[in-house]
Design a protein around this motif. Structure first.
Motif, PDB file in Angstrom:
ATOM      1  N   VAL A   1       0.863  -1.182   0.000  1.00 21.75           N
ATOM      2  CA  VAL A   1       0.000   0.000   0.000  1.00 21.75           C
ATOM      3  C   VAL A   1       0.904   1.237   0.000  1.00 21.75           C
ATOM      4  O   VAL A   1       1.900   1.269   0.728  1.00 21.75           O
ATOM      5  N   PRO A   2       0.608   2.266  -0.803  1.00 23.82           N
ATOM      6  CA  PRO A   2       1.416   3.490  -0.790  1.00 23.82           C
ATOM      7  C   PRO A   2       1.513   4.072   0.631  1.00 23.82           C
ATOM      8  O   PRO A   2       0.568   3.982   1.418  1.00 23.82           O
ATOM      9  N   ALA A   3       2.662   4.670   0.928  1.00 21.24           N
ATOM     10  CA  ALA A   3       2.962   5.150   2.284  1.00 21.24           C
ATOM     11  C   ALA A   3       1.886   6.086   2.835  1.00 21.24           C
ATOM     12  O   ALA A   3       1.489   5.952   3.991  1.00 21.24           O
ATOM     13  N   HIS A   4       1.399   7.020   2.027  1.00 25.40           N
ATOM     14  CA  HIS A   4       0.404   7.969   2.538  1.00 25.40           C
ATOM     15  C   HIS A   4      -0.901   7.273   2.922  1.00 25.40           C
ATOM     16  O   HIS A   4      -1.594   7.687   3.839  1.00 25.40           O
ATOM     17  N   LEU A   5      -1.243   6.190   2.232  1.00 23.47           N
ATOM     18  CA  LEU A   5      -2.450   5.440   2.562  1.00 23.47           C
ATOM     19  C   LEU A   5      -2.210   4.506   3.747  1.00 23.47           C
ATOM     20  O   LEU A   5      -3.121   4.263   4.537  1.00 23.47           O
ATOM     21  N   GLN A   6      -0.985   3.986   3.882  1.00 20.66           N
ATOM     22  CA  GLN A   6      -0.654   3.147   5.035  1.00 20.66           C
ATOM     23  C   GLN A   6      -0.872   3.928   6.328  1.00 20.66           C
ATOM     24  O   GLN A   6      -1.431   3.406   7.287  1.00 20.66           O
TER      25      GLN A   6
END
Length: 111
Positions: free
Chosen positions: A91-96
């Protein structure tokens, strides 16, 4: 356990689906924009006859949960889709960060 998890450097994975749309030719541009807004990656398209086009894309499953009513709305009820599991990706970092914050909040509320 907490120390082991911290040392392991865990990542959050999400299922990536192969989505195949069958839509009217005049809806193709709008569908590409919509798939891009859902973090989709187009894989190709081809005409299938009868004024229809088949569009293939890879899209995270979380982005497809509300797709059916959106597709019906944007194609006047003429579009359909199938999806099939392809693989897992990080999952992309900002969504994690959002997912972890939400899970922490829910854990706090239920405790």
């Amino acid at each position: 356990m907490r120390e082991a998890m911290a040392n392991a450097g865990p990542v959050l994975l999400e299922p990536i689906m192969t989505v195949t749309l069958t839509i009217p030719e005049d809806s193709v541009g709008g569908r590409h924009r919509d798939l891009n807004s859902r973090r989709g990656r187009p894989q190709g398209m081809e005409g299938v006859g009868g004024g229809l086009t088949e569009v293939k894309a890879e899209v995270p499953m979380a982005e497809m949960l509300t797709y059916a009513p959106d597709l019906r709305s944007l194609t006047g009820g003429q579009g359909e889709y199938t999806m099939e599991f392809e693989r897992y990706e990080e999952v992309p970092a900002h969504l994690q960060q959002k997912v972890v914050a939400q899970a922490t909040e829910e854990e706090t509320v239920s405790a």
